[in-house]
Design a protein around this motif. Sequence first.
Motif, PDB file in Angstrom:
ATOM      1  N   SER A 128     -51.038 -17.115  -9.638  1.00 46.74           N
ATOM      2  CA  SER A 128     -50.535 -15.650  -9.689  1.00 46.74           C
ATOM      3  C   SER A 128     -49.187 -15.476  -9.223  1.00 46.74           C
ATOM      4  O   SER A 128     -48.976 -15.985  -8.317  1.00 46.74           O
ATOM      5  N   SER A 129     -48.722 -14.277  -9.548  1.00 48.56           N
ATOM      6  CA  SER A 129     -47.377 -13.927  -9.037  1.00 48.56           C
ATOM      7  C   SER A 129     -47.826 -12.909  -7.888  1.00 48.56           C
ATOM      8  O   SER A 129     -48.868 -12.446  -7.632  1.00 48.56           O
ATOM      9  N   TYR A 150     -46.100 -17.519  -1.471  1.00 55.69           N
ATOM     10  CA  TYR A 150     -46.309 -17.391  -3.076  1.00 55.69           C
ATOM     11  C   TYR A 150     -45.014 -17.627  -3.913  1.00 55.69           C
ATOM     12  O   TYR A 150     -43.837 -17.093  -3.718  1.00 55.69           O
ATOM     13  N   PRO A 151     -45.191 -18.709  -4.626  1.00 56.50           N
ATOM     14  CA  PRO A 151     -43.950 -19.412  -5.432  1.00 56.50           C
ATOM     15  C   PRO A 151     -43.397 -18.419  -6.331  1.00 56.50           C
ATOM     16  O   PRO A 151     -42.277 -18.577  -6.829  1.00 56.50           O
ATOM     17  N   ILE A 152     -44.089 -17.498  -7.015  1.00 53.51           N
ATOM     18  CA  ILE A 152     -43.605 -16.601  -8.087  1.00 53.51           C
ATOM     19  C   ILE A 152     -43.761 -15.162  -7.665  1.00 53.51           C
ATOM     20  O   ILE A 152     -44.850 -14.801  -7.290  1.00 53.51           O
ATOM     21  N   LEU A 153     -42.666 -14.514  -7.694  1.00 52.46           N
ATOM     22  CA  LEU A 153     -42.683 -13.131  -7.616  1.00 52.46           C
ATOM     23  C   LEU A 153     -42.534 -12.143  -8.689  1.00 52.46           C
ATOM     24  O   LEU A 153     -41.885 -12.534  -9.728  1.00 52.46           O
ATOM     25  N   LYS A 154     -43.198 -11.021  -8.585  1.00 61.03           N
ATOM     26  CA  LYS A 154     -42.832 -10.214  -9.827  1.00 61.03           C
ATOM     27  C   LYS A 154     -42.236  -8.913  -9.154  1.00 61.03           C
ATOM     28  O   LYS A 154     -42.748  -8.339  -8.053  1.00 61.03           O
ATOM     29  N   ILE A 155     -41.025  -8.520  -9.587  1.00 61.78           N
ATOM     30  CA  ILE A 155     -40.147  -7.583  -9.024  1.00 61.78           C
ATOM     31  C   ILE A 155     -40.362  -6.376  -9.930  1.00 61.78           C
ATOM     32  O   ILE A 155     -40.385  -6.443 -10.990  1.00 61.78           O
ATOM     33  N   LYS A 156     -40.505  -5.363  -8.899  1.00 60.15           N
ATOM     34  CA  LYS A 156     -40.491  -4.057  -9.749  1.00 60.15           C
ATOM     35  C   LYS A 156     -38.907  -3.381  -9.924  1.00 60.15           C
ATOM     36  O   LYS A 156     -38.460  -3.203  -8.909  1.00 60.15           O
ATOM     37  N   GLU A 172     -32.132 -13.432  -0.303  1.00 62.25           N
ATOM     38  CA  GLU A 172     -33.212 -14.104   0.236  1.00 62.25           C
ATOM     39  C   GLU A 172     -34.151 -15.269  -0.481  1.00 62.25           C
ATOM     40  O   GLU A 172     -34.680 -16.147   0.624  1.00 62.25           O
ATOM     41  N   THR A 173     -33.954 -15.352  -1.708  1.00 60.24           N
ATOM     42  CA  THR A 173     -34.935 -16.233  -2.317  1.00 60.24           C
ATOM     43  C   THR A 173     -34.477 -16.865  -3.672  1.00 60.24           C
ATOM     44  O   THR A 173     -33.674 -15.903  -4.362  1.00 60.24           O
ATOM     45  N   ASP A 174     -34.443 -17.948  -4.074  1.00 64.45           N
ATOM     46  CA  ASP A 174     -34.024 -18.454  -5.322  1.00 64.45           C
ATOM     47  C   ASP A 174     -35.657 -18.783  -6.214  1.00 64.45           C
ATOM     48  O   ASP A 174     -35.473 -19.501  -7.156  1.00 64.45           O
ATOM     49  N   LYS A 175     -36.962 -18.195  -5.893  1.00 65.99           N
ATOM     50  CA  LYS A 175     -38.094 -18.378  -6.398  1.00 65.99           C
ATOM     51  C   LYS A 175     -37.980 -17.873  -7.918  1.00 65.99           C
ATOM     52  O   LYS A 175     -37.127 -16.783  -8.259  1.00 65.99           O
ATOM     53  N   VAL A 176     -38.765 -18.486  -8.753  1.00 65.81           N
ATOM     54  CA  VAL A 176     -39.056 -17.793 -10.026  1.00 65.81           C
ATOM     55  C   VAL A 176     -39.330 -16.210 -10.160  1.00 65.81           C
ATOM     56  O   VAL A 176     -40.111 -15.993  -9.254  1.00 65.81           O
ATOM     57  N   LEU A 177     -38.662 -15.185 -10.895  1.00 62.23           N
ATOM     58  CA  LEU A 177     -39.024 -14.264 -10.820  1.00 62.23           C
ATOM     59  C   LEU A 177     -39.547 -13.532 -12.013  1.00 62.23           C
ATOM     60  O   LEU A 177     -39.064 -14.085 -13.067  1.00 62.23           O
ATOM     61  N   LEU A 198     -30.603 -10.149 -16.732  1.00 58.42           N
ATOM     62  CA  LEU A 198     -31.707 -10.698 -15.897  1.00 58.42           C
ATOM     63  C   LEU A 198     -31.881 -12.187 -16.416  1.00 58.42           C
ATOM     64  O   LEU A 198     -32.274 -12.994 -15.674  1.00 58.42           O
ATOM     65  N   ALA A 199     -31.758 -12.324 -17.582  1.00 60.57           N
ATOM     66  CA  ALA A 199     -31.605 -13.823 -18.269  1.00 60.57           C
ATOM     67  C   ALA A 199     -30.818 -14.766 -17.247  1.00 60.57           C
ATOM     68  O   ALA A 199     -31.002 -16.078 -17.321  1.00 60.57           O
ATOM     69  N   GLN A 200     -29.730 -14.201 -16.872  1.00 60.11           N
ATOM     70  CA  GLN A 200     -29.230 -15.162 -15.821  1.00 60.11           C
ATOM     71  C   GLN A 200     -29.495 -15.100 -14.591  1.00 60.11           C
ATOM     72  O   GLN A 200     -28.839 -15.907 -13.656  1.00 60.11           O
ATOM     73  N   GLU A 201     -30.606 -14.479 -14.107  1.00 60.29           N
ATOM     74  CA  GLU A 201     -30.993 -14.493 -12.686  1.00 60.29           C
ATOM     75  C   GLU A 201     -32.432 -15.276 -12.570  1.00 60.29           C
ATOM     76  O   GLU A 201     -33.129 -14.759 -11.755  1.00 60.29           O
ATOM     77  N   ASN A 202     -32.697 -16.308 -13.526  1.00 59.24           N
ATOM     78  CA  ASN A 202     -33.716 -17.238 -13.178  1.00 59.24           C
ATOM     79  C   ASN A 202     -35.040 -16.123 -13.302  1.00 59.24           C
ATOM     80  O   ASN A 202     -35.964 -16.122 -12.313  1.00 59.24           O
ATOM     81  N   VAL A 203     -35.019 -15.443 -14.399  1.00 60.55           N
ATOM     82  CA  VAL A 203     -36.287 -14.529 -14.649  1.00 60.55           C
ATOM     83  C   VAL A 203     -37.042 -15.036 -15.871  1.00 60.55           C
ATOM     84  O   VAL A 203     -36.555 -15.458 -16.832  1.00 60.55           O
ATOM     85  N   GLU A 204     -38.383 -15.078 -15.685  1.00 64.80           N
ATOM     86  CA  GLU A 204     -39.222 -15.647 -16.612  1.00 64.80           C
ATOM     87  C   GLU A 204     -39.513 -14.910 -17.978  1.00 64.80           C
ATOM     88  O   GLU A 204     -39.565 -15.095 -18.915  1.00 64.80           O
ATOM     89  N   PHE A 205     -39.911 -13.408 -17.423  1.00 64.28           N
ATOM     90  CA  PHE A 205     -39.932 -12.544 -18.619  1.00 64.28           C
ATOM     91  C   PHE A 205     -39.701 -10.998 -18.007  1.00 64.28           C
ATOM     92  O   PHE A 205     -39.746 -10.963 -16.853  1.00 64.28           O
TER      93      PHE A 205
END
Length: 339
Positions: A128-129, A150-156, A172-177, A198-205
């Motif tokens: 889970s994110s 938490y390895p996956i973050l969901k950003i608002k 602060e972090t290079d985690k998957v967002l 955002l596609a260039q920012e290691n964003v998943e969806f």
Amino acid sequence: MSLTLNWSIKRITTKFEFKIARSAESYYDVVILELSDGDNIGYGEAAPCKRYEVGPEAVLGMLTDKKDQILTLSIEDHENRQSALEQLFPDSYSLQAALDTAFWDLYGKQTGIALWRTFGAQQKMVLSSYTIGISDLSVIPAKIEEAAPYPILKIKLGTDYDHDIMRAIRAETDKVLRVDVNEGWKTLDDAKRGAEWLAQENVEFLEQPMPADQLDDIAKLREFSPLPLVADENSVRPEDIPGLVGAYDGINIKLMKCGGLTNARKMVDLSQKHEFDIMLGCMVETSIGISAMSQLGSFARWLDLDGNVLLSNDPYQGVGNDSGTIMLSDLPGLGVSPR
Ligand SMILES: [Mg+2]
């Protein structure tokens, strides 16, 4: 044995103010249900979301008005019970969800089976994110530190300072967002620029980039977007799903939108039928709501079931969350108890 139903309002507070594109809160009032057959208690939770419906006080009024009808509903005929709940409470999806969940929990306890088994789900599921709400830039380092396990973050996002937020997070972090805009981008041009960036920012969806009533624009965005698009405010009820083909890649299912586990299971089937990726999400909820949705966890490609870990005073315990790994037990029903 005849059933009894008790309810109470509980105020749950978040560790940080929870801000998204349209609202900001530091506490929520949720309605907790206890449905008893004399031997077992089925727990349910209504976490009403202002985007969709009435508030907790109105939910209490509905419970008082319709208590007698509720107590005649079937414990094992889930489909008919859900139809009856939709007729009794057309204005509150969260109350439908609370009651459906309480009946399912009681059913699980009477049969002695964990609900994930009844639903044909598996015990193991994806990570889970953990959600990072909108805030002043100065608070972001503390939030990222709080989210360290938490390895996956969901950003608002969906503000007029989205770039600053992302810059502060990426410092602060290079985690998957994963990014949730909560309908915050109002024009197709803004959304296209956002998706490309955002596609260039290691964003998943990208979740609900534009307002739900701009579905034609969202379909155009999807043709262009390098990132998959996930519906949330567009995917409220089972009947919404067929109309989203072509506009989205994934469907975010939430108990408080769809009216409970019976409909959530139905949305899983419909999403699979229409070849959508499945996401399971939540509002800010206690461990009752989170444990309920987690029962369907193995059907999802993406999980966002962190409502309980955002709290500083969760009154219940249920599924575990170990650094984003949600752990289902073999306890009957939801596996939930008061703390
Ligand atoms: Mg969302």
